[in-house]
Design an enzyme around this catalytic site. Sequence first.
Site, PDB file in Angstrom:
ATOM      1  N   ASP A 153     -19.610  16.137 -11.384  1.00 19.26           N
ATOM      2  CA  ASP A 153     -18.834  15.057 -11.978  1.00 19.26           C
ATOM      3  C   ASP A 153     -17.422  15.606 -12.204  1.00 19.26           C
ATOM      4  O   ASP A 153     -17.210  16.828 -12.161  1.00 19.26           O
ATOM      5  CB  ASP A 153     -19.504  14.661 -13.310  1.00 19.26           C
ATOM      6  CG  ASP A 153     -18.683  13.637 -14.065  1.00 19.26           C
ATOM      7  OD1 ASP A 153     -18.226  12.668 -13.441  1.00 19.26           O
ATOM      8  OD2 ASP A 153     -18.483  13.814 -15.296  1.00 19.26           O
ATOM      9  N   ASP A 169     -14.432  13.959 -14.589  1.00 21.59           N
ATOM     10  CA  ASP A 169     -13.943  13.828 -15.960  1.00 21.59           C
ATOM     11  C   ASP A 169     -14.954  14.398 -16.956  1.00 21.59           C
ATOM     12  O   ASP A 169     -16.111  13.989 -16.951  1.00 21.59           O
ATOM     13  CB  ASP A 169     -13.716  12.342 -16.288  1.00 21.59           C
ATOM     14  CG  ASP A 169     -12.244  12.006 -16.317  1.00 21.59           C
ATOM     15  OD1 ASP A 169     -11.572  12.432 -17.271  1.00 21.59           O
ATOM     16  OD2 ASP A 169     -11.781  11.342 -15.375  1.00 21.59           O
ATOM     17  N   ASP A 200     -21.344  15.924 -17.634  1.00 23.22           N
ATOM     18  CA  ASP A 200     -21.158  16.001 -19.092  1.00 23.22           C
ATOM     19  C   ASP A 200     -21.833  14.835 -19.799  1.00 23.22           C
ATOM     20  O   ASP A 200     -21.873  14.789 -21.020  1.00 23.22           O
ATOM     21  CB  ASP A 200     -19.664  15.994 -19.449  1.00 23.22           C
ATOM     22  CG  ASP A 200     -19.003  14.668 -19.104  1.00 23.22           C
ATOM     23  OD1 ASP A 200     -19.061  14.273 -17.916  1.00 23.22           O
ATOM     24  OD2 ASP A 200     -18.470  14.011 -20.011  1.00 23.22           O
TER      25      ASP A 200
HETATM   26 MG   LIG Z   1     -17.903  12.734 -16.928  1.00 27.17          MG
END
Ligand SMILES: [Mg+2]
Length: 308
Positions: free
Chosen positions: A30, A32, A248
Site C-alpha cells: 500500500d 499512503d 497500514d
Molecule cells: Mg494506507
Amino acid sequence: MFKQTATNLTTLPRQSIDAWIDSFDTVLSDCDGVQWIGRELVAGSLEVTKRLQELGKKVFFVTNMPVKTRAELQAAGVDRGYEVEQEEILSASYVTAKYLHDLKFDKKVYLIGSRGISQEFDHFGISWIDSDCSEKVDVLDAVSNGIKLDSEVGAVVVSFDTNINYSKILLAANYIKDPECLFIGTSFDEAYPTNNGAIVPGTGPNISAIEVASGRKATIIGKPNPNMCKSLLAGGKINPERTLMIGDSVKYDILFGFNCGFQTLLVGTGVNKLEEVRKWQKSNIEDDKKLIPDTYLPALGDLLPFLQ
Ligand SMILES: [Mg+2]
C-alpha cells in the site's frame, strides 16, 4: 509461516526474520500510511523497498487513492526516489476503468470523481459525463417535475471528489433507480491517514450518501476486493502463497491480503496499531479474525537492519 498471529517481527531472533524474508518473492505494498503520508515519506520505507528489490523481490504498489492516474503515480514515485514502472502500479481508478472495459461497457458513466479517474476512462475509450458540469438541481422543481436524466448513462462511478454536493448525490441516486444502471465505488476508505490526527474524509462518505439516498449498495472495486490484482492472479504472474501484502489498514490492506491468499504485514505508521489487533484476536466474530495480520512492524523501516 505465522498465519494470522500478528507476530511482532521486532521481537524475533535474526534467523526467524531471515526465514520470513525468504518465504516471499513478491511484495504488494500500500502507499499512503506505509510508504508516505501525504507529501512526506515515512522514514526508512523507501530504503527497505529498494533493498527488497535488490534482493530480487518483485514489488507492486497497490493504492485505493484515485486522484492520480497510473502515469502520474509513477512520475510521483520516481520523483520520490522509487524505482517503479507503470505496470507495477495497481490503482483503484485504473482498475475501475479496466473493470468496465473488461465488461465491454459501451454506455456513458456518470462520474463523481476527479481527473485521476476520468483520464483512465479516456485511456480505455470509456465515455463519461462530468458531474461538475451538471446544472444545480432545483429541489422544489425536482419534487414537482422529476429529474432530467441522460438516457445514455449506464453506470454511476463514485470516487474521491472534494466538490461533492447535493445535486451530484441527487443525480447519482436517480440514475441508479434503474436496476440496469451499474453502481460502482472505487474504494470505501472512510478517511486518509494524517500525521496530526485530522480527519480527511475519503471516498467512502461520498458512496455512503448515495447508498443511503438510493437504497442500493455499490460494488467496490478497490481493496479489499481481490479484483484489484486480478491481472496478476489470473496471469499466474504471482504465487499467492509466496506473496506478501504490506499495509497500514486492516479493513483494506490486511483483509485484501486475506482475500487473495497472501501473507500479510501490518505496519503501525498509518490507520491501525497492534493494540487494536490484539482486541480482534480476542473476538468471537469470524470476520474479525480476517483482520488479523500474520506479522507486524511498528514501521516498515524497522526491517532495514535485517536486509543488510
Ligand atoms: Mg494506507
